[in-house]
Design an enzyme around this catalytic site. Structure first.
Site, PDB file in Angstrom:
ATOM      1  N   THR A   1       0.831  -1.217   0.000  1.00 33.08           N
ATOM      2  CA  THR A   1       0.000   0.000   0.000  1.00 33.08           C
ATOM      3  C   THR A   1       0.864   1.265   0.000  1.00 33.08           C
ATOM      4  O   THR A   1       1.898   1.317   0.668  1.00 33.08           O
ATOM      5  CB  THR A   1      -0.895  -0.001   1.259  1.00 33.08           C
ATOM      6  OG1 THR A   1      -1.690  -1.184   1.250  1.00 33.08           O
ATOM      7  CG2 THR A   1      -1.807   1.218   1.299  1.00 33.08           C
ATOM      8  N   GLU A   2       0.411   2.265  -0.734  1.00 30.43           N
ATOM      9  CA  GLU A   2       1.090   3.574  -0.751  1.00 30.43           C
ATOM     10  C   GLU A   2       0.071   4.640  -0.362  1.00 30.43           C
ATOM     11  O   GLU A   2      -1.141   4.394  -0.394  1.00 30.43           O
ATOM     12  CB  GLU A   2       1.651   3.839  -2.150  1.00 30.43           C
ATOM     13  CG  GLU A   2       2.678   2.785  -2.538  1.00 30.43           C
ATOM     14  CD  GLU A   2       3.369   3.055  -3.879  1.00 30.43           C
ATOM     15  OE1 GLU A   2       2.948   3.996  -4.599  1.00 30.43           O
ATOM     16  OE2 GLU A   2       4.318   2.324  -4.169  1.00 30.43           O
ATOM     17  N   PRO A   3       0.550   5.845  -0.037  1.00 29.07           N
ATOM     18  CA  PRO A   3      -0.411   6.888   0.354  1.00 29.07           C
ATOM     19  C   PRO A   3      -1.496   7.093  -0.710  1.00 29.07           C
ATOM     20  O   PRO A   3      -2.662   7.301  -0.377  1.00 29.07           O
ATOM     21  CB  PRO A   3       0.461   8.139   0.515  1.00 29.07           C
ATOM     22  CG  PRO A   3       1.816   7.600   0.868  1.00 29.07           C
ATOM     23  CD  PRO A   3       1.947   6.294   0.136  1.00 29.07           C
TER      24      PRO A   3
ATOM     25  N   ILE B   1       2.065   0.073   7.065  1.00 27.23           N
ATOM     26  CA  ILE B   1       2.759  -1.216   6.959  1.00 27.23           C
ATOM     27  C   ILE B   1       2.858  -1.888   8.336  1.00 27.23           C
ATOM     28  O   ILE B   1       3.585  -1.424   9.238  1.00 27.23           O
ATOM     29  CB  ILE B   1       4.157  -1.027   6.303  1.00 27.23           C
ATOM     30  CG1 ILE B   1       3.995  -0.308   4.950  1.00 27.23           C
ATOM     31  CG2 ILE B   1       4.857  -2.368   6.139  1.00 27.23           C
ATOM     32  CD1 ILE B   1       3.008  -0.955   3.973  1.00 27.23           C
TER      33      ILE B   1
ATOM     34  N   ARG C   1     -24.387 -10.904  35.457  1.00 24.74           N
ATOM     35  CA  ARG C   1     -25.055  -9.612  35.666  1.00 24.74           C
ATOM     36  C   ARG C   1     -26.548  -9.799  35.956  1.00 24.74           C
ATOM     37  O   ARG C   1     -27.232 -10.537  35.235  1.00 24.74           O
ATOM     38  CB  ARG C   1     -24.888  -8.777  34.390  1.00 24.74           C
ATOM     39  CG  ARG C   1     -25.559  -7.417  34.424  1.00 24.74           C
ATOM     40  CD  ARG C   1     -24.805  -6.459  35.293  1.00 24.74           C
ATOM     41  NE  ARG C   1     -25.316  -5.099  35.182  1.00 24.74           N
ATOM     42  CZ  ARG C   1     -24.985  -4.135  36.012  1.00 24.74           C
ATOM     43  NH1 ARG C   1     -24.169  -4.368  37.031  1.00 24.74           N
ATOM     44  NH2 ARG C   1     -25.471  -2.916  35.854  1.00 24.74           N
TER      45      ARG C   1
ATOM     46  N   GLY D   1     -23.648  -3.704  28.198  1.00 16.04           N
ATOM     47  CA  GLY D   1     -24.174  -2.387  28.568  1.00 16.04           C
ATOM     48  C   GLY D   1     -23.039  -1.375  28.679  1.00 16.04           C
ATOM     49  O   GLY D   1     -22.038  -1.461  27.957  1.00 16.04           O
TER      50      GLY D   1
ATOM     51  N   GLU E   1      -6.077  -5.981   3.665  1.00 12.53           N
ATOM     52  CA  GLU E   1      -5.964  -7.156   2.774  1.00 12.53           C
ATOM     53  C   GLU E   1      -7.159  -7.216   1.817  1.00 12.53           C
ATOM     54  O   GLU E   1      -7.694  -8.290   1.526  1.00 12.53           O
ATOM     55  CB  GLU E   1      -5.763  -8.439   3.570  1.00 12.53           C
ATOM     56  CG  GLU E   1      -4.472  -8.372   4.392  1.00 12.53           C
ATOM     57  CD  GLU E   1      -3.818  -9.690   4.670  1.00 12.53           C
ATOM     58  OE1 GLU E   1      -4.092 -10.677   3.970  1.00 12.53           O
ATOM     59  OE2 GLU E   1      -3.008  -9.713   5.606  1.00 12.53           O
TER      60      GLU E   1
ATOM     61  N   THR F   1     -10.602  -4.451   1.001  1.00 14.37           N
ATOM     62  CA  THR F   1     -11.815  -4.059   1.737  1.00 14.37           C
ATOM     63  C   THR F   1     -12.962  -5.029   1.396  1.00 14.37           C
ATOM     64  O   THR F   1     -12.865  -5.819   0.447  1.00 14.37           O
ATOM     65  CB  THR F   1     -12.249  -2.635   1.328  1.00 14.37           C
ATOM     66  OG1 THR F   1     -12.607  -2.664  -0.062  1.00 14.37           O
ATOM     67  CG2 THR F   1     -11.150  -1.607   1.555  1.00 14.37           C
TER      68      THR F   1
END
Ligand SMILES: Cc1cc2nc3c(=O)[nH]c(=O)nc-3n(C[C@H](O)[C@H](O)[C@H](O)COP(=O)(O)OP(=O)(O)OC[C@H]3O[C@@H](n4cnc5c(N)ncnc54)[C@H](O)[C@@H]3O)c2cc1C
Length: 383
Positions: free
Chosen positions: A126-128, A157, A268, A339, A363, A365
């Site tokens: 991945t890159e910007p 990364i 609870r 809760g 990995e 979307t």
């Protein structure tokens, strides 16, 4: 497909369960608050063989099949997704890819260290400017005599600041799109490679996520992995298997959500009775349980297909899509059972919600998984 675990598979699952109870569970809140897992966990994972699963023994691997790998990944995901991610990336995306595509020299150099936990790998795709559209990445590697000189940057990364080796994808020629991309094994201490921690993540806070910047990084041509121009296929084959490991981690999150919700509902009391006796609470719990079972079965199917040498890529996308969305639902349902106490980090479910959320993003979307499944079914590519 036989759903009964073999003795070996059950033994490795119990080993991972015990490891989580001893080495991870006592530290989860502290690591999350400190935004850092204790790095000594890596050597401990290596010592038990968890970083060498499915890797041949001649390269330091611990063998085992892909179901055993899923079982370990699920247990680690049940304990702490930040630790699970170390294994999914260093073993799942890097070591396994070197085992499949590396030269003998590359295997000898990196696999024994990676499987022992003496070295850590990260996966730099991945890159910007390019995430889902990874085929249009712009990091460049230019041949110069016996070397390549690499310039560019990588974003988000996992293991980035801890890694000793970067499986890096860079463009080696001007052919537009994915055909010009090649894969390199770049030592992380190469001059010109700098790393910056990405802070402020919603979840996976203990994980070392980084931005990498490469300025005139000179590496020998022997760091090229696989043929020039084959990098995108290498990345996609790594991610196809990687999706099974993300799915297994999601099963772990959903199982942790189920365990916590059942325990808390039994303890609870409101209106003078255990909240477990209210049907609307039981609905939340049964919805989590169905998600756990369905996600686990889809994940095990991928392991079975890989171990029998069958096509698995679409099944891996199916498992990753379902399990990641299921983990988000399951963690959110568990938080509802808790809760207001679910909203503070003394209790485990808030972290499960935060950690689950990224699973539908990385990995590939959920939208990208749907496009992959749609392409397999229709034969028409949306990319
Ligand atoms: C914690 C974390 C760890 C990560 N670890 C790594 C790592 O180790 N190595 C690595 O290389 N990367 C890593 N990533 C990056 C991750 O894989 C990307 O974030 C992911 O691929 C999405 O890319 P993007 O963030 O640029 O989003 P974009 O691609 O910009 O997507 C934005 C939105 O547009 C949608 N979209 C995009 N294209 C299409 C389309 N064609 N059709 C329909 N919808 C579309 C997406 O589904 C999404 O909803 C990590 C990310 C995170 C957050």
């Amino acid at each position: 497909m036989n759903l009964e675990l073999s003795e070996e598979q059950d033994a490795v699952r119990r080993l991972a369960e015990d490891f989580v109870a001893r080495e991870i569970a006592p530290h989860v809140v502290e690591w999350d608050r400190a935004e850092s897992v204790d790095k000594s966990i890596v050597k401990k994972l290596g010592a038990l063989g968890f970083l060498g699963l499915t890797i041949p023994e001649e390269y330091g691997g611990s063998g085992g099949d892909h179901l055993a790998y899923c079982l370990v990944t699920e247990e680690l995901g049940r304990g702490d997704s930040s630790v699970r991610g170390i294994v999914s990336v260093s073993l799942g995306l890097v070591a396994k890819t070197i085992a499949s595509w590396g030269s003998d020299e590359q295997k000898q150099r990196w696999l024994p260290q990676l499987t022992a936990g003496e070295a850590i790998g990260c996966f730099g795709l991945t890159e910007p400017g390019t995430g889902s559209d990874a085929g249009n990445l712009t990091t460049r590697a230019v041949r110069d005599g016996d070397d390549y000189v690499i310039n560019g940057s990588k974003m988000f990364i996992t293991n980035g600041t801890w890694a000793d080796v970067v499986l890096l994808f860079a463009r080696t020629n001007d052919t537009p799109g994915h055909r010009g991309i090649s894969a390199f094994l770049v030592p992380a201490d190469a001059p010109g490679l700098s790393r910056r921690t990405v802070h402020g993540k919603l979840g996976l806070r203990g994980q070392a996520t980084a931005e990498l910047v490469l300025e005139d990084v000179r590496v020998p041509a022997s760091t090229l992995m696989g043929p020039e121009g084959k990098g995108f296929s290498i990345a996609m084959s790594a991610l196809a298997k990687g999706r099974m490991s993300v799915a297994a981690g999601c099963v772990g999150i959903a199982q942790a959500a189920l365990d916590a919700a059942v325990r808390y509902a039994g303890e609870r009391e409101q209106f003078g009775k255990s909240i477990a006796s209210y049907q609307l609470v039981q609905e939340l719990i049964s919805d989590i349980s169905v998600d756990v079972d369905a996600a686990r079965m889809l994940t095990w199917r991928v392991a079975d297909l890989i171990d029998r040498g069958q096509d698995f890529a679409t099944a891996a996308s199916t498992a990753k899509l379902f399990a990641s969305e299921a983990a988000v639902r399951a963690a959110n349902n568990a938080l509802q059972v808790f809760g207001g106490y679910g909203y503070i980090d003394e209790y485990p479910v808030g972290k499960l919600v935060r950690d689950a959320r990224v699973m539908t993003l990385y990995e590939g979307t959920s939208q990208i998984q749907k496009l992959i499944i749609g392409r397999a079914l229709t034969g028409v590519s949306a990319f």
